[in-house]
Design a protein around this motif. Sequence first.
Motif, PDB file in Angstrom:
ATOM      1  N   ILE A 353     -51.331-103.784   0.333  1.00 47.27           N
ATOM      2  CA  ILE A 353     -50.810-102.425   0.477  1.00 47.27           C
ATOM      3  C   ILE A 353     -51.870-101.459  -0.019  1.00 47.27           C
ATOM      4  N   THR A 354     -52.172-100.436   0.790  1.00 41.47           N
ATOM      5  CA  THR A 354     -53.105 -99.389   0.404  1.00 41.47           C
ATOM      6  C   THR A 354     -52.421 -98.039   0.552  1.00 41.47           C
ATOM      7  N   VAL A 355     -52.444 -97.252  -0.527  1.00 44.26           N
ATOM      8  CA  VAL A 355     -51.821 -95.936  -0.526  1.00 44.26           C
ATOM      9  C   VAL A 355     -52.877 -94.888  -0.843  1.00 44.26           C
ATOM     10  N   TYR A 361     -46.442 -84.990  -6.429  1.00 46.82           N
ATOM     11  CA  TYR A 361     -45.786 -84.895  -7.727  1.00 46.82           C
ATOM     12  C   TYR A 361     -44.584 -85.842  -7.761  1.00 46.82           C
ATOM     13  N   PHE A 362     -44.529 -86.669  -8.804  1.00 50.55           N
ATOM     14  CA  PHE A 362     -43.412 -87.584  -8.993  1.00 50.55           C
ATOM     15  C   PHE A 362     -42.927 -87.467 -10.431  1.00 50.55           C
ATOM     16  N   ASP A 363     -41.629 -87.375 -10.619  1.00 51.30           N
ATOM     17  CA  ASP A 363     -41.129 -87.330 -11.992  1.00 51.30           C
ATOM     18  C   ASP A 363     -40.785 -88.724 -12.513  1.00 51.30           C
ATOM     19  N   GLY A 364     -41.084 -89.752 -11.697  1.00 52.22           N
ATOM     20  CA  GLY A 364     -40.877 -91.131 -12.110  1.00 52.22           C
ATOM     21  C   GLY A 364     -42.159 -91.945 -12.005  1.00 52.22           C
ATOM     22  N   THR A 365     -42.075 -93.211 -12.343  1.00 52.97           N
ATOM     23  CA  THR A 365     -43.241 -94.100 -12.367  1.00 52.97           C
ATOM     24  C   THR A 365     -43.410 -94.833 -11.041  1.00 52.97           C
ATOM     25  N   TRP A 366     -44.585 -95.476 -10.912  1.00 52.74           N
ATOM     26  CA  TRP A 366     -44.858 -96.384  -9.810  1.00 52.74           C
ATOM     27  C   TRP A 366     -44.738 -97.812 -10.340  1.00 52.74           C
ATOM     28  N   VAL A 367     -43.976 -98.648  -9.641  1.00 51.52           N
ATOM     29  CA  VAL A 367     -43.872-100.065  -9.984  1.00 51.52           C
ATOM     30  C   VAL A 367     -44.593-100.850  -8.897  1.00 51.52           C
ATOM     31  N   THR A 368     -45.643-101.601  -9.271  1.00 53.62           N
ATOM     32  CA  THR A 368     -46.450-102.318  -8.292  1.00 53.62           C
ATOM     33  C   THR A 368     -46.569-103.790  -8.661  1.00 53.62           C
ATOM     34  N   SER A 369     -46.781-104.602  -7.645  1.00 55.13           N
ATOM     35  CA  SER A 369     -47.043-106.027  -7.844  1.00 55.13           C
ATOM     36  C   SER A 369     -47.916-106.534  -6.709  1.00 55.13           C
ATOM     37  N   GLY A 370     -48.719-107.547  -6.987  1.00 60.99           N
ATOM     38  CA  GLY A 370     -49.588-108.116  -5.975  1.00 60.99           C
ATOM     39  C   GLY A 370     -50.752-107.209  -5.643  1.00 60.99           C
ATOM     40  N   SER A 371     -51.189-107.268  -4.377  1.00 65.76           N
ATOM     41  CA  SER A 371     -52.363-106.513  -3.920  1.00 65.76           C
ATOM     42  C   SER A 371     -51.969-105.102  -3.521  1.00 65.76           C
ATOM     43  N   VAL A 372     -52.099-104.181  -4.470  1.00 62.00           N
ATOM     44  CA  VAL A 372     -51.779-102.771  -4.219  1.00 62.00           C
ATOM     45  C   VAL A 372     -52.973-101.931  -4.652  1.00 62.00           C
ATOM     46  N   THR A 373     -53.477-101.139  -3.728  1.00 59.41           N
ATOM     47  CA  THR A 373     -54.601-100.237  -4.027  1.00 59.41           C
ATOM     48  C   THR A 373     -54.128 -98.810  -3.862  1.00 59.41           C
ATOM     49  N   ARG A 374     -54.333 -98.020  -4.914  1.00 60.44           N
ATOM     50  CA  ARG A 374     -53.952 -96.608  -4.873  1.00 60.44           C
ATOM     51  C   ARG A 374     -55.225 -95.764  -4.966  1.00 60.44           C
ATOM     52  N   LYS A 375     -55.449 -94.961  -3.952  1.00 56.24           N
ATOM     53  CA  LYS A 375     -56.618 -94.096  -3.930  1.00 56.24           C
ATOM     54  C   LYS A 375     -56.167 -92.648  -4.015  1.00 56.24           C
ATOM     55  N   THR A 376     -56.632 -91.949  -5.043  1.00 57.13           N
ATOM     56  CA  THR A 376     -56.207 -90.574  -5.255  1.00 57.13           C
ATOM     57  C   THR A 376     -57.351 -89.620  -4.949  1.00 57.13           C
ATOM     58  N   PHE A 377     -56.986 -88.380  -4.602  1.00 55.95           N
ATOM     59  CA  PHE A 377     -57.977 -87.374  -4.232  1.00 55.95           C
ATOM     60  C   PHE A 377     -57.770 -86.124  -5.085  1.00 55.95           C
TER      61      PHE A 377
END
Length: 377
Positions: A353-355, A361-377
């Motif tokens: 998974i690539t995001v 804006y999120f007022d909650g958390t991110w829950v991830t497992s396995g192959s997760v890539t988060r790219k921010t700008f």
Amino acid sequence: MERRKFLGVFPIAAGSALLMHPGQVAAQSEQNSGIWTNVKAHGAVGDGATDDTAAIYAAISALQQNNDYRGGILYFPAGQYKCSSSLSFVAYSEGDVHNIIVRGDGPQCTVIDFTSAGSAAPGITFDAGAQFGIEDLMINGAPGNGVVIGNGNSVGSSSYCSFFSLKNLRVQNCGGNGFFLINAYMGTVSDCWSASNGDIGFLFAGYHTSIDVNRCYASSNTGIGWSLNGMTYSSFTACGSDKNVWGYAMTNMVGVAFNACGAESNQCEGWLLQTSTSSISGLPPQVNDIHGVTFTSCSSYFNSQKGANAFGSHIAALAQDGRPIQFKISGNTSFCNPGSSVSMVLNGSAGAITVYDELSYFDGTWVTSGSVTRKTF
């Protein structure tokens, strides 16, 4: 000498055709104008008690001739039309053309009621073909699906619907899905509301391209608000999904944009993205998995109604069978249901998974497992 004659202003008498709806003109001047066919000119009553099915089919027969010059507008003046069976439209066999528009005076004025139809009967159906639409009316109480576009089509077949418009419709209290589209392209769905149906609000099954959806709303359906599969180069703008199971659930999506869409108070997440080998049957390989899906200025509020943190409020992604998910969120906002604190749930244990995240804006958390890539700008 009257100055208004020089100004091109002339008095218009009461009852003049210039003040009347085109359908009223057609009904008054002749029973079939060749452009507008008024169902009341064929015996429909529209009083909510009389079975108008036979009269409506007489009007349909006047338009649905099997020749190159078929078609026109099937007009339902304000009233409640009781139907004891589905209203089925069949394309001209030589050219696969419908050339028929079903039109009322607005969802609060024109109601087609199917509550007396047989078990599992749908409301209005169009089979494979082009150039048709349904506008400005309400469909109520069909035992099966409310509106079916592509009736008889199947995933992987060469049968499609195209160049159609669904506009200003309300479909409610049906036993099945509100709107059911199977294999469609070059279609517009706008200002439609699917409410309190027994299954999915809007179901897109099969393969779809060039679909434009604007200002449509799924609310209080027993199933998913929007179930989307096999879609590419299509867009959703200013759509909503409230009080369903999931707001939107999708798989096999490539190059699809969600612009300023929302999901509120659903049982699970606002959006569910899911890939699997089992879901690709009958679809071209170019549309398999999830790539190039964008969420721009989309928002979620108070989802995960089934329980605190049982689901994320905004988006869940589940990749299975090694099939990837790739999407972008830009300017998204998410507010968790009181007592919950999870916005995103991303499970890449069985597929990558690539995001891409930009200014969200999120007022909650991110829950991830396995192959997760988060790219921010």
